[in-house]
Each structure stands twice: as C-alpha cells, then as structure tokens.
Write a protein that holds these residues in place. Structure first.
Motif, PDB file in Angstrom:
ATOM      1  N   ARG A   2       0.784  -1.402   0.163  1.00 10.33           N
ATOM      2  CA  ARG A   2      -0.163  -0.019   0.031  1.00 10.33           C
ATOM      3  C   ARG A   2       0.834   1.141   0.036  1.00 10.33           C
ATOM      4  O   ARG A   2       1.974   1.467   0.858  1.00 10.33           O
ATOM      5  CB  ARG A   2      -0.854  -0.088   1.270  1.00 10.33           C
ATOM      6  CG  ARG A   2      -1.821  -0.919   1.260  1.00 10.33           C
ATOM      7  CD  ARG A   2      -2.655  -0.816   2.493  1.00 10.33           C
ATOM      8  NE  ARG A   2      -3.692  -1.769   2.287  1.00 10.33           N
ATOM      9  CZ  ARG A   2      -3.999  -2.982   3.272  1.00 10.33           C
ATOM     10  NH1 ARG A   2      -2.926  -3.123   3.956  1.00 10.33           N
ATOM     11  NH2 ARG A   2      -5.030  -3.688   3.097  1.00 10.33           N
ATOM     12  N   ASP A   3       0.318   2.107  -0.799  1.00 10.49           N
ATOM     13  CA  ASP A   3       1.154   3.436  -0.768  1.00 10.49           C
ATOM     14  C   ASP A   3       0.273   4.557   0.054  1.00 10.49           C
ATOM     15  O   ASP A   3      -0.692   4.852  -0.450  1.00 10.49           O
ATOM     16  CB  ASP A   3       1.475   3.873  -2.171  1.00 10.49           C
ATOM     17  CG  ASP A   3       2.046   5.454  -2.401  1.00 10.49           C
ATOM     18  OD1 ASP A   3       2.483   5.928  -1.224  1.00 10.49           O
ATOM     19  OD2 ASP A   3       2.145   5.788  -3.481  1.00 10.49           O
ATOM     20  N   PRO A   4       0.822   5.005   1.331  1.00 12.21           N
ATOM     21  CA  PRO A   4       0.051   5.816   2.031  1.00 12.21           C
ATOM     22  C   PRO A   4      -0.144   7.177   1.379  1.00 12.21           C
ATOM     23  O   PRO A   4      -1.140   7.635   1.658  1.00 12.21           O
ATOM     24  CB  PRO A   4       1.234   6.003   3.364  1.00 12.21           C
ATOM     25  CG  PRO A   4       2.027   5.013   3.378  1.00 12.21           C
ATOM     26  CD  PRO A   4       2.033   4.456   1.959  1.00 12.21           C
ATOM     27  N   TYR A  21      -9.070   1.807  -1.229  1.00 14.06           N
ATOM     28  CA  TYR A  21      -7.625   1.300  -1.433  1.00 14.06           C
ATOM     29  C   TYR A  21      -7.080   0.416  -0.503  1.00 14.06           C
ATOM     30  O   TYR A  21      -6.390  -0.562  -0.858  1.00 14.06           O
ATOM     31  CB  TYR A  21      -7.063   2.492  -1.892  1.00 14.06           C
ATOM     32  CG  TYR A  21      -5.822   2.323  -2.061  1.00 14.06           C
ATOM     33  CD1 TYR A  21      -5.223   1.856  -3.415  1.00 14.06           C
ATOM     34  CD2 TYR A  21      -4.499   2.818  -1.145  1.00 14.06           C
ATOM     35  CE1 TYR A  21      -3.626   1.689  -3.478  1.00 14.06           C
ATOM     36  CE2 TYR A  21      -3.266   2.485  -1.322  1.00 14.06           C
ATOM     37  CZ  TYR A  21      -2.939   2.015  -2.546  1.00 14.06           C
ATOM     38  OH  TYR A  21      -1.353   1.520  -2.677  1.00 14.06           O
ATOM     39  N   ASN A  22      -7.379   0.824   0.738  1.00 12.67           N
ATOM     40  CA  ASN A  22      -6.878   0.106   1.862  1.00 12.67           C
ATOM     41  C   ASN A  22      -7.639  -1.338   2.216  1.00 12.67           C
ATOM     42  O   ASN A  22      -7.108  -1.909   2.770  1.00 12.67           O
ATOM     43  CB  ASN A  22      -6.572   0.971   3.203  1.00 12.67           C
ATOM     44  CG  ASN A  22      -5.671   1.919   3.037  1.00 12.67           C
ATOM     45  OD1 ASN A  22      -4.598   1.793   2.457  1.00 12.67           O
ATOM     46  ND2 ASN A  22      -5.958   3.096   3.698  1.00 12.67           N
ATOM     47  N   ALA A  55      -8.573  11.449   4.747  1.00  8.72           N
ATOM     48  CA  ALA A  55      -6.953  11.626   4.050  1.00  8.72           C
ATOM     49  C   ALA A  55      -6.088  10.845   5.178  1.00  8.72           C
ATOM     50  O   ALA A  55      -5.226  10.179   4.975  1.00  8.72           O
ATOM     51  CB  ALA A  55      -6.638  12.915   3.391  1.00  8.72           C
ATOM     52  N   ILE A  56      -6.277  11.676   6.385  1.00 13.83           N
ATOM     53  CA  ILE A  56      -5.099  11.328   7.305  1.00 13.83           C
ATOM     54  C   ILE A  56      -5.303  10.076   7.800  1.00 13.83           C
ATOM     55  O   ILE A  56      -4.256   9.071   8.145  1.00 13.83           O
ATOM     56  CB  ILE A  56      -5.434  12.437   8.525  1.00 13.83           C
ATOM     57  CG1 ILE A  56      -4.849  13.841   8.196  1.00 13.83           C
ATOM     58  CG2 ILE A  56      -4.481  11.795   9.843  1.00 13.83           C
ATOM     59  CD1 ILE A  56      -4.993  14.871   9.118  1.00 13.83           C
ATOM     60  N   THR A  57      -6.464   9.586   8.005  1.00 11.38           N
ATOM     61  CA  THR A  57      -6.921   8.267   8.669  1.00 11.38           C
ATOM     62  C   THR A  57      -6.511   7.222   7.541  1.00 11.38           C
ATOM     63  O   THR A  57      -5.928   5.905   7.785  1.00 11.38           O
ATOM     64  CB  THR A  57      -8.235   8.172   8.915  1.00 11.38           C
ATOM     65  OG1 THR A  57      -9.031   8.275   7.936  1.00 11.38           O
ATOM     66  CG2 THR A  57      -8.782   8.895  10.191  1.00 11.38           C
ATOM     67  N   ALA A  58      -6.780   7.449   6.284  1.00 17.64           N
ATOM     68  CA  ALA A  58      -6.378   6.495   5.227  1.00 17.64           C
ATOM     69  C   ALA A  58      -4.802   6.421   4.956  1.00 17.64           C
ATOM     70  O   ALA A  58      -4.290   5.187   4.844  1.00 17.64           O
ATOM     71  CB  ALA A  58      -6.943   6.890   3.851  1.00 17.64           C
ATOM     72  N   ARG A  64       0.656   2.069   8.553  1.00 20.02           N
ATOM     73  CA  ARG A  64       0.762   0.945   9.585  1.00 20.02           C
ATOM     74  C   ARG A  64       0.631  -0.535   8.960  1.00 20.02           C
ATOM     75  O   ARG A  64       0.877  -1.282   9.623  1.00 20.02           O
ATOM     76  CB  ARG A  64      -0.352   1.199  10.785  1.00 20.02           C
ATOM     77  CG  ARG A  64      -0.050   2.324  11.542  1.00 20.02           C
ATOM     78  CD  ARG A  64      -1.139   2.469  12.731  1.00 20.02           C
ATOM     79  NE  ARG A  64      -2.510   2.327  12.621  1.00 20.02           N
ATOM     80  CZ  ARG A  64      -3.231   2.998  12.233  1.00 20.02           C
ATOM     81  NH1 ARG A  64      -2.919   4.314  12.259  1.00 20.02           N
ATOM     82  NH2 ARG A  64      -4.421   2.968  12.092  1.00 20.02           N
ATOM     83  N   HIS A  65      -0.086  -0.581   7.895  1.00 17.30           N
ATOM     84  CA  HIS A  65      -0.436  -1.798   7.324  1.00 17.30           C
ATOM     85  C   HIS A  65      -0.209  -1.844   5.928  1.00 17.30           C
ATOM     86  O   HIS A  65      -0.702  -1.556   4.947  1.00 17.30           O
ATOM     87  CB  HIS A  65      -2.038  -2.281   7.450  1.00 17.30           C
ATOM     88  CG  HIS A  65      -2.423  -2.264   8.488  1.00 17.30           C
ATOM     89  ND1 HIS A  65      -2.851  -1.106   9.174  1.00 17.30           N
ATOM     90  CD2 HIS A  65      -2.385  -3.205   9.687  1.00 17.30           C
ATOM     91  CE1 HIS A  65      -3.482  -1.379  10.649  1.00 17.30           C
ATOM     92  NE2 HIS A  65      -2.916  -2.769  10.968  1.00 17.30           N
ATOM     93  N   PRO A  66       1.508  -1.885   5.668  1.00 16.53           N
ATOM     94  CA  PRO A  66       1.808  -1.798   4.170  1.00 16.53           C
ATOM     95  C   PRO A  66       1.458  -2.559   3.435  1.00 16.53           C
ATOM     96  O   PRO A  66       1.561  -2.519   2.168  1.00 16.53           O
ATOM     97  CB  PRO A  66       3.378  -1.376   4.215  1.00 16.53           C
ATOM     98  CG  PRO A  66       3.603  -2.348   5.598  1.00 16.53           C
ATOM     99  CD  PRO A  66       2.358  -2.016   6.583  1.00 16.53           C
TER     100      PRO A  66
END
Length: 72
Positions: A2-4, A21-22, A55-58, A64-66
C-alpha cells in the motif's frame, strides 16, 4: 504494498476512496455517507474537515499496514 500517499490523495479527493484502496469497506461506506451529510448539514462550511480527516486516517492505516493480505 500500500502507498500511504496514494491512500491519502484518494481520500482527500473523494473521502472513502483511500479506505477502499486500503481494503476497509466499512470505513469507506462511513466516509461516503458522512461527508456529503457534513457538506449539506453545515452549508458547506465543514465539508473540508471530513476530507482532511479521511485523508489522514487513510494515510495512517496504509503506513501501519503496508502489505495487503492474500485476496485483498
């Protein structure tokens, strides 16, 4: 992986897209419903707050979960 940054951008543009996306469907549905309600309920004054928080939470979740789990 995942890309933050991408997760944050997606959720900033359309709150809930970064959560999709997550792979967080429940959170995505929440933002898809909550954000328009906030835009309409406040006459447009607080809608951007939802965009920023989504946006911040995503971003934080993706950081944290890459790694995606198998099948998701």
């Amino acid at each position: 992986m995942r890309d933050p940054g991408l997760a944050a951008l997606l959720s900033f543009l359309i709150p809930g897209m970064g959560q999709l996306y997550n792979g967080k469907w429940g959170r995505a549905i929440f933002w898809f419903i909550f954000t328009p309600g906030l835009w309409l309920g406040t006459g447009g004054l607080l809608g951007w707050v939802a965009h920023i928080i989504a946006a911040i939470t995503a971003h934080n979740y993706a950081r944290r979960h890459p790694y995606r789990s198998v099948g998701g």
